[in-house]
Write an enzyme that holds these catalytic residues in place. Structure first.
Site, PDB file in Angstrom:
ATOM      1  N   LYS A 133       0.858  -1.184   0.000  1.00  0.00           N
ATOM      2  CA  LYS A 133       0.000   0.000   0.000  1.00  0.00           C
ATOM      3  C   LYS A 133       0.893   1.233   0.000  1.00  0.00           C
ATOM      4  O   LYS A 133       1.763   1.382   0.860  1.00  0.00           O
ATOM      5  CB  LYS A 133      -0.896   0.013   1.248  1.00  0.00           C
ATOM      6  N   ASP A 161      -0.649  -0.180  -4.564  1.00  0.00           N
ATOM      7  CA  ASP A 161      -2.004   0.377  -4.537  1.00  0.00           C
ATOM      8  C   ASP A 161      -1.974   1.733  -3.862  1.00  0.00           C
ATOM      9  O   ASP A 161      -1.642   1.833  -2.681  1.00  0.00           O
ATOM     10  CB  ASP A 161      -2.946  -0.572  -3.788  1.00  0.00           C
ATOM     11  N   GLU A 190      -1.985   0.485  -8.752  1.00  0.00           N
ATOM     12  CA  GLU A 190      -3.423   0.749  -8.833  1.00  0.00           C
ATOM     13  C   GLU A 190      -3.711   2.227  -8.602  1.00  0.00           C
ATOM     14  O   GLU A 190      -3.304   2.788  -7.577  1.00  0.00           O
ATOM     15  CB  GLU A 190      -4.184  -0.060  -7.774  1.00  0.00           C
ATOM     16  N   ASP A 213      -8.996   0.144 -10.534  1.00  0.00           N
ATOM     17  CA  ASP A 213      -9.684  -0.492  -9.409  1.00  0.00           C
ATOM     18  C   ASP A 213     -10.973   0.278  -9.163  1.00  0.00           C
ATOM     19  O   ASP A 213     -12.043  -0.105  -9.635  1.00  0.00           O
ATOM     20  CB  ASP A 213      -8.762  -0.495  -8.181  1.00  0.00           C
ATOM     21  N   LYS A 235     -12.882  -6.200  -7.008  1.00  0.00           N
ATOM     22  CA  LYS A 235     -13.291  -6.498  -5.636  1.00  0.00           C
ATOM     23  C   LYS A 235     -14.780  -6.862  -5.676  1.00  0.00           C
ATOM     24  O   LYS A 235     -15.639  -5.969  -5.699  1.00  0.00           O
ATOM     25  CB  LYS A 235     -13.050  -5.292  -4.733  1.00  0.00           C
TER      26      LYS A 235
END
EC number: 4.2.1.113
Length: 320
Positions: A133, A161, A190, A213, A235
């Site tokens: 992250k 991400d 992302e 995303d 997701k």
């Protein structure tokens, strides 16, 4: 003869789980169990705070309404993404549509100490892929950490991400600290910037591949082959029904894009279903499901190899 049960649950989270500037102390959700004769199917409904449009309470109301309709013979699905996904999973188990085979590999998630990730990757067989992250700290720090990891582990590929955290300037500050020789080992980043146009420009200027995303859930998004776009991250809890997930996977694969099935911090039951969906729809691609360690317990179905305690169905609060 149809019957159904609905359960409500709450799992304590490890300290330090922060989503979009809010600390997540518990993970709240619902299970639905549908029965038809000897057959049974489960689904998880767990809207993710800060990401899902619907709240837990709204999802509960919609789920109970849908279950009562289903018991009367209605075959439709609810509109709310988390409820549509959970209900469709229960139906897919009930009818045998969702295969049992699962991909329980997971790209390890680095949430803090880079040294911890190095140790975890040392024991990882085959291709070394991890997720980091970025965007939670200073962009320069993120760039230095990513560079350090890629330098320390020559066969490592990273999925990053940013959750749209960066301005174009911040994104460039990040890239400045990643050695150009290592950038090809960033599998994708992302949503680096707040807008898709800024993210596209970042990919062109830095040579770092990007992935969509959040964009997938915006009304104006269409699947297109674009320079610098290498992957999409789906997701399912935020997407909707299993059919909608399958449509998105097919559209992305038709363009040659990598598709990663990713967790919205579901419970162990939901994660095991996502592992089955990944094996079914994206075989050969490592799913992004390494979130169970953020929780203090498992429920109903354990994740293979996890040492966390697992609550049984009769320990949950039953609503129906």
């Amino acid at each position: 003869m149809r019957s159904a049960q609905v359960y409500r649950w709450q799992i304590p989270m490890d300290a330090g789980v922060v989503l979009r500037d809010r600390r997540l102390k518990t993970r709240d959700g619902l299970y639905v169990c549908l029965c038809d004769g000897e057959r049974e199917g489960w689904g998880e409904i767990s809207p993710l705070p800060g990401f899902s449009q619907e709240t837990w309470e709204e999802a509960q109301t919609a789920l109970l309404t849908w279950v009562n309709d289903w018991l009367q013979g209605n075959e439709g699905l609810p509109e709310m993404p988390s409820v549509a996904f959970g209900a469709s999973c229960a139906l897919a188990e009930l009818t045998g549509v969702l295969p049992e085979a699962a991909d329980y590999r997971a790209a390890p998630l680095c949430t803090g100490d880079p040294d911890d990730l190095v140790l975890r990757l040392a024991d990882m067989p085959g291709e070394k892929i991890a997720k980091v992250k970025v965007g939670l700290y200073e962009a320069v720090r993120d760039g230095m950490v990513v560079n350090l990891l890629l330098e320390a582990i020559p066969d490592l590929h990273l999925r990053l991400d940013a959750n749209r955290a960066w301005t174009p300037l911040k994104a460039q500050q990040f890239a400045k600290y990643v050695n150009p020789d290592y950038r090809a080992r960033i599998a994708f980043l992302e949503e680096p910037c707040k807008t898709r146009d800024d993210s596209r420009a970042f990919a062109r200027e830095t040579g770092i591949a990007i992935a969509w995303d959040e964009s997938l859930r915006e009304a104006d998004f269409t699947f297109e082959a674009e320079e610098g776009v290498k992957a999409v991250v789906i997701k399912p809890t935020l997407t909707g029904s299993l059919d909608k997930v399958r449509e998105q996977v097919a559209a992305a694969h038709a363009l040659g894009l990598t598709v990663v099935i990713s967790s919205s911090i579901e419970s162990s039951l939901g994660l095991t279903q996502l592992a089955r969906i990944a094996a079914w729809l994206t075989p050969g691609t490592l799913p992004g499901l390494d979130t169970l360690h953020l929780m203090q317990a498992q429920q109903v179905r354990p994740w293979p190899g996890s040492a966390l305690p697992c609550l049984k169905r009769d320990e949950l609060e039953r609503l129906l």
